[in-house]
Design an enzyme around this catalytic site. Structure first.
Site, PDB file in Angstrom:
ATOM      1  N   ARG A 159      -6.406 -31.162 -12.804  1.00 35.73           N
ATOM      2  CA  ARG A 159      -5.286 -30.827 -11.936  1.00 35.73           C
ATOM      3  C   ARG A 159      -5.635 -30.958 -10.462  1.00 35.73           C
ATOM      4  NH1 ARG A 159      -2.465 -27.238 -15.875  1.00 35.73           N
ATOM      5  NH2 ARG A 159      -0.615 -26.435 -14.859  1.00 35.73           N
ATOM      6  N   ARG A 176       4.373 -23.215  -9.097  1.00 34.56           N
ATOM      7  CA  ARG A 176       3.626 -24.128  -9.975  1.00 34.56           C
ATOM      8  C   ARG A 176       3.980 -25.582  -9.657  1.00 34.56           C
ATOM      9  NH1 ARG A 176       5.441 -21.350 -15.366  1.00 34.56           N
ATOM     10  NH2 ARG A 176       4.728 -23.261 -16.376  1.00 34.56           N
TER      11      ARG A 176
HETATM   12  P1  AP5 Z   1      -0.151 -24.586 -18.163  1.00 34.63           P
HETATM   13  O1  AP5 Z   1      -0.085 -23.729 -19.354  1.00 34.63           O
HETATM   14  O2  AP5 Z   1      -0.825 -25.884 -18.244  1.00 34.63           O
HETATM   15  O3  AP5 Z   1       1.315 -24.746 -17.591  1.00 34.63           O
HETATM   16  P2  AP5 Z   1       2.064 -25.945 -16.821  1.00 34.63           P
HETATM   17  O4  AP5 Z   1       1.266 -27.102 -16.399  1.00 34.63           O
HETATM   18  O5  AP5 Z   1       2.814 -25.259 -15.760  1.00 34.63           O
HETATM   19  O6  AP5 Z   1       2.896 -26.609 -17.895  1.00 34.63           O
HETATM   20  P3  AP5 Z   1       3.758 -25.931 -19.024  1.00 34.63           P
HETATM   21  O7  AP5 Z   1       2.889 -25.500 -20.141  1.00 34.63           O
HETATM   22  O8  AP5 Z   1       4.680 -24.925 -18.433  1.00 34.63           O
HETATM   23  O9  AP5 Z   1       4.670 -27.168 -19.417  1.00 34.63           O
HETATM   24  P4  AP5 Z   1       4.481 -28.308 -20.501  1.00 34.63           P
HETATM   25  O10 AP5 Z   1       4.424 -29.602 -19.769  1.00 34.63           O
HETATM   26  O11 AP5 Z   1       3.393 -28.009 -21.475  1.00 34.63           O
HETATM   27  O12 AP5 Z   1       5.903 -28.214 -21.196  1.00 34.63           O
HETATM   28  P5  AP5 Z   1       6.311 -27.837 -22.703  1.00 34.63           P
HETATM   29  O13 AP5 Z   1       5.919 -28.933 -23.625  1.00 34.63           O
HETATM   30  O14 AP5 Z   1       5.890 -26.452 -23.040  1.00 34.63           O
HETATM   31  O15 AP5 Z   1      -0.853 -23.754 -16.964  1.00 34.63           O
HETATM   32  C1  AP5 Z   1      -0.470 -22.429 -16.696  1.00 34.63           C
HETATM   33  C2  AP5 Z   1      -1.312 -21.868 -15.552  1.00 34.63           C
HETATM   34  O16 AP5 Z   1      -2.696 -21.846 -15.929  1.00 34.63           O
HETATM   35  C3  AP5 Z   1      -1.285 -22.693 -14.253  1.00 34.63           C
HETATM   36  O17 AP5 Z   1      -0.175 -22.362 -13.446  1.00 34.63           O
HETATM   37  C4  AP5 Z   1      -2.632 -22.286 -13.622  1.00 34.63           C
HETATM   38  O18 AP5 Z   1      -2.549 -21.003 -13.041  1.00 34.63           O
HETATM   39  C5  AP5 Z   1      -3.544 -22.198 -14.831  1.00 34.63           C
HETATM   40  N1  AP5 Z   1      -4.197 -23.486 -15.138  1.00 34.63           N
HETATM   41  C6  AP5 Z   1      -4.043 -24.229 -16.276  1.00 34.63           C
HETATM   42  N2  AP5 Z   1      -4.784 -25.348 -16.233  1.00 34.63           N
HETATM   43  C7  AP5 Z   1      -5.419 -25.334 -15.030  1.00 34.63           C
HETATM   44  C8  AP5 Z   1      -6.308 -26.235 -14.386  1.00 34.63           C
HETATM   45  N3  AP5 Z   1      -6.678 -27.398 -14.961  1.00 34.63           N
HETATM   46  N4  AP5 Z   1      -6.760 -25.902 -13.149  1.00 34.63           N
HETATM   47  C9  AP5 Z   1      -6.424 -24.742 -12.557  1.00 34.63           C
HETATM   48  N5  AP5 Z   1      -5.564 -23.836 -13.107  1.00 34.63           N
HETATM   49  C10 AP5 Z   1      -5.064 -24.136 -14.343  1.00 34.63           C
HETATM   50  O19 AP5 Z   1       7.911 -27.888 -22.556  1.00 34.63           O
HETATM   51  C11 AP5 Z   1       8.616 -26.879 -21.839  1.00 34.63           C
HETATM   52  C12 AP5 Z   1       9.921 -26.537 -22.585  1.00 34.63           C
HETATM   53  O20 AP5 Z   1      10.782 -27.677 -22.544  1.00 34.63           O
HETATM   54  C13 AP5 Z   1       9.725 -26.186 -24.070  1.00 34.63           C
HETATM   55  O21 AP5 Z   1      10.566 -25.110 -24.406  1.00 34.63           O
HETATM   56  C14 AP5 Z   1      10.122 -27.470 -24.812  1.00 34.63           C
HETATM   57  O22 AP5 Z   1      10.720 -27.180 -26.064  1.00 34.63           O
HETATM   58  C15 AP5 Z   1      11.117 -28.123 -23.863  1.00 34.63           C
HETATM   59  N6  AP5 Z   1      11.002 -29.586 -23.840  1.00 34.63           N
HETATM   60  C16 AP5 Z   1       9.839 -30.328 -23.852  1.00 34.63           C
HETATM   61  N7  AP5 Z   1      10.120 -31.650 -23.805  1.00 34.63           N
HETATM   62  C17 AP5 Z   1      11.487 -31.749 -23.754  1.00 34.63           C
HETATM   63  C18 AP5 Z   1      12.402 -32.865 -23.710  1.00 34.63           C
HETATM   64  N8  AP5 Z   1      11.965 -34.138 -23.686  1.00 34.63           N
HETATM   65  N9  AP5 Z   1      13.730 -32.582 -23.652  1.00 34.63           N
HETATM   66  C19 AP5 Z   1      14.187 -31.293 -23.671  1.00 34.63           C
HETATM   67  N10 AP5 Z   1      13.368 -30.196 -23.734  1.00 34.63           N
HETATM   68  C20 AP5 Z   1      12.038 -30.424 -23.772  1.00 34.63           C
END
Ligand code: AP5
Ligand code: MG
Length: 216
Positions: free
Chosen positions: A88, A172
């Site tokens: 990241r 975020r």
């Molecule tokens: P992390 O858990 O990685 O969160 P994020 O990057 O903010 O991403 P999300 O998990 O929220 O989203 P996603 O892309 O996985 O979406 P999802 O598939 O769930 O990180 C959380 C925290 O941890 C960070 O803020 C930081 O503090 C820390 N952290 C983590 N890694 C780090 C690093 N490398 N360095 C430093 N800090 C770190 O989909 C979301 C929703 O949308 C679901 O409900 C799904 O059903 C729906 N959905 C998915 N795709 C579609 C589609 N095509 N159409 C409609 N709905 C959809």
């Protein structure tokens, strides 16, 4: 095959990782999931990460890189890795190169999920997960087949992430724009980036990723 799934919060990294695990036997390495597990277990890393994550800021490069290194060390050498939410920052991208070299792996592809930020707030605030197995759902886009029961494990309790509120999501996203999007040119220069329309349906995105990996 080792790949990075890159995209802002809610882009679908976790959702698509689950498909790759199911259909291709790869292993999802999500630093977000690892950190949440550490917070839940109350480990020293969890204690450090908890408030940072609740604010939507980034945990230190050393901590997350250490987690990835340890997971790779424990993995079978023929199992492909999906890096979900890592790297990241530019420092993490450098560390990943070193970690991969140490584990005798190479990076085959970086998939960038391109999404419209306005839609992401709805995706994230509608997300919920199974309290027992962690399977992810959405109130509008991905309900369990039987309402109130997890498709995967049959549990009936669900939860939401503490950082899935509109204010934290904005932080975020800002972190993604400022620190994560700028690492893309590193991989573009190596010719390994595939951009995929993350606004398509979940199934269409899965098909596009499969295609990208088949031709990688
Ligand atoms: P992390 O858990 O990685 O969160 P994020 O990057 O903010 O991403 P999300 O998990 O929220 O989203 P996603 O892309 O996985 O979406 P999802 O598939 O769930 O990180 C959380 C925290 O941890 C960070 O803020 C930081 O503090 C820390 N952290 C983590 N890694 C780090 C690093 N490398 N360095 C430093 N800090 C770190 O989909 C979301 C929703 O949308 C679901 O409900 C799904 O059903 C729906 N959905 C998915 N795709 C579609 C589609 N095509 N159409 C409609 N709905 C959809
Ligand atoms: Mg995720």
């Amino acid at each position: 095959m080792n790949i990075i799934l890159l995209g802002p919060p809610g882009a679908g990294k976790g959702t698509q990782s689950a498909q790759l695990v199911k259909h291709h036997g790869m292993r999802q390495l999500s630093t977000g999931d690892m950190l949440r597990a550490a917070v839940k277990a109350g480990t020293p890393i969890g204690l450090k990460a908890k408030e940072i994550m609740e604010r939507g800021e980034l945990v230190s490069d050393e901590i997350v890189s250490g987690l990835i290194d340890a997971e790779l060390a424990a993995m079978g050498e023929h199992v492909g890795a999906i890096f979900d939410g890592y790297p990241r920052t530019a420092v993490q991208a450098e560390k990943l190169d070193a970690i991969l070299a140490r584990h005798d792996r190479r990076l085959d592809r970086v998939i960038e999920l391109e999404v419209d930020e306005d839609a992401l707030v709805e995706r994230i605030t509608g997300r919920f997960t199974c309290a027992r197995c962690g399977a992810s759902y959405h109130v509008r886009f991905m309900q369990p087949e039987t309402a109130g029961t997890c498709d995967k494990c049959g549990a009936t309790e669900f939860k939401r992430r503490p950082d899935d509120n509109e204010e934290t999501v904005r932080t975020r996203m800002a972190e993604y724009r400022a620190k994560t999007a700028p690492i893309l040119p590193i991989y573009e220069a190596r010719g390994i980036v595939t951009r995929i329309d993350g606004m398509a349906s979940i199934e269409e995105v899965t098909t596009a990723i499969d295609h990208a990996l088949a031709t990688a």
